[in-house]
Scaffold this active site. Structure first.
Site, PDB file in Angstrom:
ATOM      1  N   LYS A 165       0.841  -1.200   0.000  1.00 53.77           N
ATOM      2  CA  LYS A 165       0.000   0.000   0.000  1.00 53.77           C
ATOM      3  C   LYS A 165       0.872   1.244   0.000  1.00 53.77           C
ATOM      4  O   LYS A 165       1.707   1.425   0.899  1.00 53.77           O
ATOM      5  CB  LYS A 165      -0.921   0.004   1.228  1.00 53.77           C
ATOM      6  CG  LYS A 165      -1.728  -1.282   1.410  1.00 53.77           C
ATOM      7  CD  LYS A 165      -2.575  -1.607   0.187  1.00 53.77           C
ATOM      8  CE  LYS A 165      -3.275  -2.946   0.358  1.00 53.77           C
ATOM      9  NZ  LYS A 165      -3.956  -3.385  -0.863  1.00 53.77           N
ATOM     10  N   ASP A 193      -0.289  -0.649  -4.510  1.00 50.41           N
ATOM     11  CA  ASP A 193      -1.708  -0.302  -4.421  1.00 50.41           C
ATOM     12  C   ASP A 193      -1.854   1.086  -3.808  1.00 50.41           C
ATOM     13  O   ASP A 193      -1.547   1.294  -2.633  1.00 50.41           O
ATOM     14  CB  ASP A 193      -2.438  -1.349  -3.574  1.00 50.41           C
ATOM     15  CG  ASP A 193      -3.946  -1.207  -3.644  1.00 50.41           C
ATOM     16  OD1 ASP A 193      -4.428  -0.219  -4.240  1.00 50.41           O
ATOM     17  OD2 ASP A 193      -4.645  -2.096  -3.119  1.00 50.41           O
ATOM     18  N   GLU A 218      -1.976  -0.088  -8.634  1.00 47.50           N
ATOM     19  CA  GLU A 218      -3.414  -0.338  -8.540  1.00 47.50           C
ATOM     20  C   GLU A 218      -4.124   0.930  -8.063  1.00 47.50           C
ATOM     21  O   GLU A 218      -3.698   1.565  -7.100  1.00 47.50           O
ATOM     22  CB  GLU A 218      -3.706  -1.492  -7.572  1.00 47.50           C
ATOM     23  CG  GLU A 218      -5.196  -1.846  -7.535  1.00 47.50           C
ATOM     24  CD  GLU A 218      -5.432  -3.225  -6.943  1.00 47.50           C
ATOM     25  OE1 GLU A 218      -5.466  -4.201  -7.704  1.00 47.50           O
ATOM     26  OE2 GLU A 218      -5.559  -3.325  -5.706  1.00 47.50           O
ATOM     27  N   ASP A 241      -9.405  -1.543  -9.089  1.00 48.58           N
ATOM     28  CA  ASP A 241     -10.323  -2.329  -8.248  1.00 48.58           C
ATOM     29  C   ASP A 241     -11.429  -1.470  -7.619  1.00 48.58           C
ATOM     30  O   ASP A 241     -12.599  -1.746  -7.788  1.00 48.58           O
ATOM     31  CB  ASP A 241      -9.579  -3.173  -7.192  1.00 48.58           C
ATOM     32  CG  ASP A 241      -8.780  -2.367  -6.187  1.00 48.58           C
ATOM     33  OD1 ASP A 241      -8.554  -1.164  -6.411  1.00 48.58           O
ATOM     34  OD2 ASP A 241      -8.363  -2.939  -5.170  1.00 48.58           O
ATOM     35  N   LYS A 265     -13.228  -7.694  -6.711  1.00 49.69           N
ATOM     36  CA  LYS A 265     -13.536  -7.943  -5.300  1.00 49.69           C
ATOM     37  C   LYS A 265     -14.991  -8.386  -5.212  1.00 49.69           C
ATOM     38  O   LYS A 265     -15.915  -7.628  -5.487  1.00 49.69           O
ATOM     39  CB  LYS A 265     -13.300  -6.679  -4.469  1.00 49.69           C
ATOM     40  CG  LYS A 265     -11.820  -6.318  -4.345  1.00 49.69           C
ATOM     41  CD  LYS A 265     -11.533  -5.744  -2.978  1.00 49.69           C
ATOM     42  CE  LYS A 265     -10.050  -5.640  -2.684  1.00 49.69           C
ATOM     43  NZ  LYS A 265      -9.413  -4.461  -3.270  1.00 49.69           N
TER      44      LYS A 265
HETATM   45 MG    MG Z   1      -6.546  -2.525  -4.111  1.00 53.12          MG
END
Ligand code: MG
Length: 368
Positions: A165, A193, A218, A241, A265
């Protein structure tokens, strides 16, 4: 076969380590999970789970999920759970949107349909690969040193895929990416991400500064319009996403070439039935996939694994599993578990794992 009863359970799933998303914006310590038990007049029982990733991540939360089920339940009772499209239409008519409230119902129906057919869900969906899927870790937004520590902890468990992240301070993000790439092992999959954390100019600054590393980002920005505005200005691969919610989103991303990878997801998109259509749009447009439940117990991990198994091996990068991040296990070690960083498709019909009902306590609602 008819659905005769829907029971709803609420449980807290504490995280082993507090978790921060991009820029330290979002801290989580416990996930609010909802489990759904669907009973049929044929004696078959199916289980579903919906566990949003906290309350502050995207527009989804446990109380809202349970309220959505309360609204939809009268319209679901009496349907044949094997006719998943009928149940889907009943839910969409009863409550437009609110996809995250629909996924546990959809999941429980697929569980029953699989049991009735004597097939794992993936096989009922058309055929499941038995190639074990690599699990992606989730490495919260931390310092470079802490990031190394967390990656090492997952490597010790066999993980070879990591979702790191980022999305805070630009210079710090560039430094962290360079640090992780410097310790990246042969064959390791690393996804950076951003969780919508950058403005357009911040995204371009990081993407330009890391061009030589050829990494994948991402959800670099808040919206698909932002991501579209960056196209042609950088050479990085992009996964989407958080702005992949509906089939219309999937069609736009594919048609306009906004991403090379879908992060599907299941809870966010409304379950397996809707996710399977996104999978097909992806495959038709040369888009690879990561598959995740969103969060939750081994039941949610199993659901993601079934969809992942219906994706050709070469197009499924990894599944993200939450099970190794939790301090409670509602299924007593059963179901697909991490073995050397991989999950293997359960052999049992249906979902392939059910919870210990004793571990759940009494239901918070029963609809008949
Ligand atoms: Mg993600």
């Amino acid at each position: 076969m008819k659905i005769t009863e829907i029971s709803v359970y609420q449980i807290n799933l504490p995280l082993e380590h507090p978790y921060w998303l991009s820029g330290g914006r979002l801290k989580f310590e416990v996930l609010d999970a909802t489990l759904v038990r669907i009973v049929t007049d044929a004696g078959l029982i199916g289980w579903g789970e919906g566990t949003p990733w906290g309350h502050t991540y995207v527009p989804a939360h446990g109380p809202g999920l349970r309220a959505g089920i309360a609204t939809m339940a009268p319209f679901i009772l009496g349907h044949d759970p094997r006719r998943v499209l009928d149940v889907e239409r009943a839910m969409d008519l009863a409550l437009p949107g609110h996809l995250y409230a629909k996924s546990p119902i959809d999941m429980a129906c697929w569980d029953i349909a699989g049991q009735a057919a004597g097939l794992p869900i993936a096989d009922l969906m058309g055929g499941g690969s038995r190639t074990p899927r690599p699990i992606a870790s989730s490495v919260g937004a931390k310092t470079a040193a802490e990031t190394r520590t967390v990656i090492e902890r997952y490597r010790a468990r066999g993980y070879l895929a990591h979702s790191v992240k980022i999305g805070g301070d630009v210079d710090r993000d560039i430094a962290r990416i360079r640090d992780v790439e410097s310790i990246r092992l042969e064959g390791e999959i690393v996804l950076y991400d951003v969780n919508r954390g950058w403005t357009r100019q911040q995204a371009l600054r990081v993407m330009s500064a890391t061009r030589d590393l050829n990494v994948m980002f991402e959800q670099p920005c808040e919206t698909l319009d932002d991501i579209a505005a960056l196209r042609g200005k950088h050479s990085a691969a992009v996964s989407v996403d958080e702005t992949l919610n509906t089939l219309q989103d999937a069609a736009r991303i594919a048609r306009d070439g906004l991403a090379e990878v879908f992060g599907i997801k299941l809870n966010r998109v409304g379950g397996l039935t809707k996710a399977a259509r996104m999978r097909d749009i992806a495959l038709a447009h040369g888009i690879d996939m990561f598959v995740m439940a969103t969060g939750g117990s081994v039941l949610a991990d199993a659901e993601a694994l079934h969809l992942a198994a219906t994706i050709p091996d070469a197009n499924c990068h990894a599944v993200w599993a939450c099970q190794d991040m939790l301090t409670v296990d509602i299924a007593g070690g059963r179901g697909p578990r991490n073995v050397d960083g991989h999950l293997s498709l359960p052999a049992d019909p249906g979902l392939g794992v059910h919870p210990d009902e004793d571990a759940l306590g009494p239901p918070v609602a029963v609809y008949t």
